[in-house]
Scaffold this motif. Structure first.
Motif, short mmCIF file in Angstrom:
data_model
loop_
_atom_site.label_atom_id
_atom_site.label_comp_id
_atom_site.label_asym_id
_atom_site.label_seq_id
_atom_site.Cartn_x
_atom_site.Cartn_y
_atom_site.Cartn_z
N VAL A 90 -68.92 -32.51 56.02
CA VAL A 90 -67.43 -32.79 56.63
C VAL A 90 -67.42 -34.00 57.40
O VAL A 90 -66.32 -35.11 57.42
N CYS A 91 -68.12 -34.35 58.30
CA CYS A 91 -68.37 -35.24 59.22
C CYS A 91 -68.57 -36.57 58.42
O CYS A 91 -68.01 -37.41 58.85
N ILE A 92 -69.56 -36.42 57.59
CA ILE A 92 -69.74 -37.75 56.45
C ILE A 92 -68.53 -38.06 55.87
O ILE A 92 -68.19 -39.31 55.85
N LEU A 93 -67.84 -37.23 55.28
CA LEU A 93 -66.52 -37.52 54.70
C LEU A 93 -65.55 -37.93 55.57
O LEU A 93 -64.67 -39.02 54.91
N LEU A 94 -65.64 -37.56 56.80
CA LEU A 94 -64.51 -38.24 57.69
C LEU A 94 -64.76 -39.64 58.11
O LEU A 94 -63.93 -40.39 57.97
N ILE A 95 -66.17 -40.04 58.08
CA ILE A 95 -66.42 -41.57 58.25
C ILE A 95 -66.06 -42.09 57.10
O ILE A 95 -65.46 -43.37 57.32
N VAL A 96 -66.20 -41.73 55.79
CA VAL A 96 -65.87 -42.35 54.66
C VAL A 96 -64.52 -42.85 54.74
O VAL A 96 -64.14 -43.74 54.46
N ALA A 97 -63.87 -41.55 54.96
CA ALA A 97 -62.26 -41.61 55.10
C ALA A 97 -61.83 -43.00 56.15
O ALA A 97 -60.99 -43.69 55.78
N GLY A 98 -62.52 -42.82 57.22
CA GLY A 98 -62.14 -43.91 58.23
C GLY A 98 -62.67 -45.41 57.67
O GLY A 98 -61.87 -46.28 57.92
#
Length: 110
Positions: A90-98
Motif C-alpha cells: 500500500v505504501c509503494i502504491l501511495l508513492i506511485v499515486a504521488g
C-alpha cells in the motif's frame, strides 16, 4: 531533435534504482560492481539535471526520488528477499499515486 524531458527523468529514475540497489554489493573486492554503481549514480544525476532544465525542479526531484524509492523497494523484495507485506505494498502504491499526480498536475507540458 531533443529528447522529451519526461523520458529523460524516467531514465534518470531507473538509473537511481540501479545504483541504489547496487549499493548492497559495493566493496573493494568487487571493483567493477562498485564502478558500475558509481557510473549509474553519475548518469542518474546528470539526467536529472538535464530534465530540470525543462521541468519544475520540485516536480522533477520528487518524481526522480519516487521512482528510485519504488524501484529500490521492489528490487529489495524480488532480488534480496525483503518482506512483501500488504502494508508495504500500500505504501509503494501511495508513492506511485504521488508520482502520477505530480506528472498530471505539474503544469509542465514539455
Amino acid at each position: 531533435m531533443s529528447i522529451n524531458p519526461w523520458v529523460t527523468l524516467v531514465v534518470a529514475g531507473l538509473l537511481e534504482v540501479l545504483w541504489a540497489s547496487g549499493l548492497k554489493n559495493v566493496s573493494l573486492q568487487r571493483p567493477l560492481t562498485s564502478l558500475g554503481v558509481l557510473v549509474a549514480l553519475a548518469a542518474s544525476m546528470i539526467l536529472l539535471w538535464v530534465a530540470t532544465q525543462k521541468l519544475p525542479i520540485g516536480t522533477a526531484y520528487a518524481i526522480w526520488t519516487g521512482i528510485g524509492a519504488v524501484g529500490a523497494a521492489l528490487v529489495g523484495i524480488v532480488v534480496y528477499g525483503e518482506p512483501a507485506t500488504a502494508v508495504r505494498a500500500v505504501c509503494i502504491l501511495l508513492i506511485v499515486a504521488g508520482i502520477v499526480g505530480l506528472k498530471l498536475f505539474s503544469g509542465a507540458h514539455a
